[in-house]
Every structure is written in C-alpha cells, then in structure tokens.
Design an enzyme around this catalytic site. Structure first.
Site, PDB file in Angstrom:
ATOM      1  N   HIS A  19      36.063  27.798  42.419  1.00 14.90           N
ATOM      2  CA  HIS A  19      36.992  28.681  43.177  1.00 14.90           C
ATOM      3  C   HIS A  19      37.589  27.045  44.254  1.00 14.90           C
ATOM      4  CE1 HIS A  19      33.989  32.704  41.969  1.00 14.90           C
ATOM      5  NE2 HIS A  19      35.756  32.717  41.981  1.00 14.90           N
ATOM      6  N   LYS A  43      33.259  46.397  40.293  1.00 14.43           N
ATOM      7  CA  LYS A  43      31.884  46.118  39.611  1.00 14.43           C
ATOM      8  C   LYS A  43      31.448  45.653  40.732  1.00 14.43           C
ATOM      9  CE  LYS A  43      33.719  42.493  37.824  1.00 14.43           C
ATOM     10  NZ  LYS A  43      33.926  41.590  36.695  1.00 14.43           N
ATOM     11  N   ARG A  92      42.012  29.353  33.998  1.00 10.39           N
ATOM     12  CA  ARG A  92      41.649  29.358  33.437  1.00 10.39           C
ATOM     13  C   ARG A  92      41.727  29.066  32.554  1.00 10.39           C
ATOM     14  NH1 ARG A  92      36.324  32.284  35.020  1.00 10.39           N
ATOM     15  NH2 ARG A  92      37.662  34.064  34.688  1.00 10.39           N
ATOM     16  N   SER A 130      32.368  33.793  37.933  1.00  8.87           N
ATOM     17  CA  SER A 130      30.965  33.903  38.748  1.00  8.87           C
ATOM     18  C   SER A 130      29.637  35.154  37.017  1.00  8.87           C
ATOM     19  CB  SER A 130      31.243  34.865  39.844  1.00  8.87           C
ATOM     20  OG  SER A 130      32.155  34.646  40.978  1.00  8.87           O
TER      21      SER A 130
END
Ligand code: PNS
Length: 164
Positions: A19, A43, A92, A130
């Site tokens: 990040h 989530k 990514r 994460s």
C-alpha cells in the site's frame, strides 16, 4: 493553479508496504493524496476503523502531502466531498484486474468527473496483501519485510504475540 487531489481508498486492515508503495507513486503524480479507510468493509476487519487510521497516520508522518481519514458509503461521494478528481488503486497481479475494472467502471458511471488511476506495485510487492500478512503473523511467521513496523507491532498485539 488548482491542486490535483486523489483519494486512495481501501480496507487497509492493516496497511502493508505494498500500500505504501502505491501511495508513494501516487504522491509523485498528485499534489495531495487522501488515504481513505473504508470503515465497514464487507469482511469483518481485524482492526477498528480508528486503529487502521492511526496505523496509517504513523506511517505517513513524514509524507507531507498525504492525509488519512475514514468513510462509509460510496467512495465517489467521499472523493467528491474532498474535491478529489481521481481514485487511486494499486494493481498487483492479473487477477486483480477484473474486479478493479468493474469497480472503476461503476465509479465512473456514478461520478463521471472522477477518474480511477491504476498504479502498478513494485515487483517485490506483487504477492503482498493484508490478508496474507495477517495469516502469517497470526501463525507466528515473520512479516517484517512486507509490512511497516507499526502494522507488525499492532498485529502482534492483536494476536497476543510477545512484542518485547
Ligand atoms: O482494500 P479493498 O478492500 O480492496 O478496498 C475496496 C474498496 C474500499 C475500494 C471498495 O470496496 C469501495 O470503494 N467501497 C466503498 C463502497 C463503494 O463505493 N462501492 C462501489 C464501488 S463499485
């Protein structure tokens, strides 16, 4: 001349070096970047919105054109309220593309004046997320090379791992 402001939205649960890599690339393009922590992501987060904001606040202390806040509701509404003209998202791997593309097109439909800007992460950060750092940290593995110190310490505290 008016300032070019971007928002960089996400769950940031917690912020990773991936990040921060995207954030630094964004600050090279925009005059001001607001890291926007979604308070209630789909989530259940490990950290509260306040904790996620505080972790990021410590990470951006030496980044002068960056600020952090939290929001609920639509990203485009939050972006507009800040006078931002762009939403920054990191890419990514190819598998990120489909959901990011869908989200960008929906955001454009909602607010045509706000463009999504995709920035590619460094090769070394391609597999960092994460979720994966939380899993590894919870199981006692080292995540020192993929997360900032402040995130590592916060995770270790949450998981009851000795931080001395
Ligand atoms: O870090 P994440 O979980 O990939 O970030 C996803 C995020 C926060 C950018 C996305 O879920 C979002 O923008 N949520 C806010 C609600 C919204 O605007 N939804 C419409 C997007 S199509």
């Amino acid at each position: 001349m008016s300032q070019r402001v971007a928002v960089y939205p996400g769950s940031f649960d917690p912020v990773t070096l991936g990040h921060l890599d995207i954030l630094d690339r964004a600050t090279a393009i925009f005059d001001r970047v607001m890291v926007a922590v979604l308070a209630n992501p789909a989530k259940t987060p490990l950290f509260t919105a306040e904790e996620r904001v505080e972790i990021i606040r410590q990470c951006i202390a030496d980044r002068p054109n960056v600020d952090v806040g939290s929001f609920d509701g639509l990203t485009v509404d939050y972006a507009e309220s800040l006078g931002a003209t762009a939403i920054v998202r990191g890419l990514r791997v190819l598998s990120d593309f489909e959901s990011e593309f869908t989200m960008a097109l929906m955001n454009r439909r909602l607010k045509p004046s706000i463009n999504t800007v995709f920035l590619m992460t460094s090769f070394s950060n391609v597999f960092i997320s994460s979720s994966i750092i939380k899993e590894v940290c919870a199981l006692g593995g080292s995540v020192d090379e993929v997360a900032p110190d402040v995130s590592v310490r916060a995770m270790r505290r949450k998981f009851g791992i000795d931080t001395s």
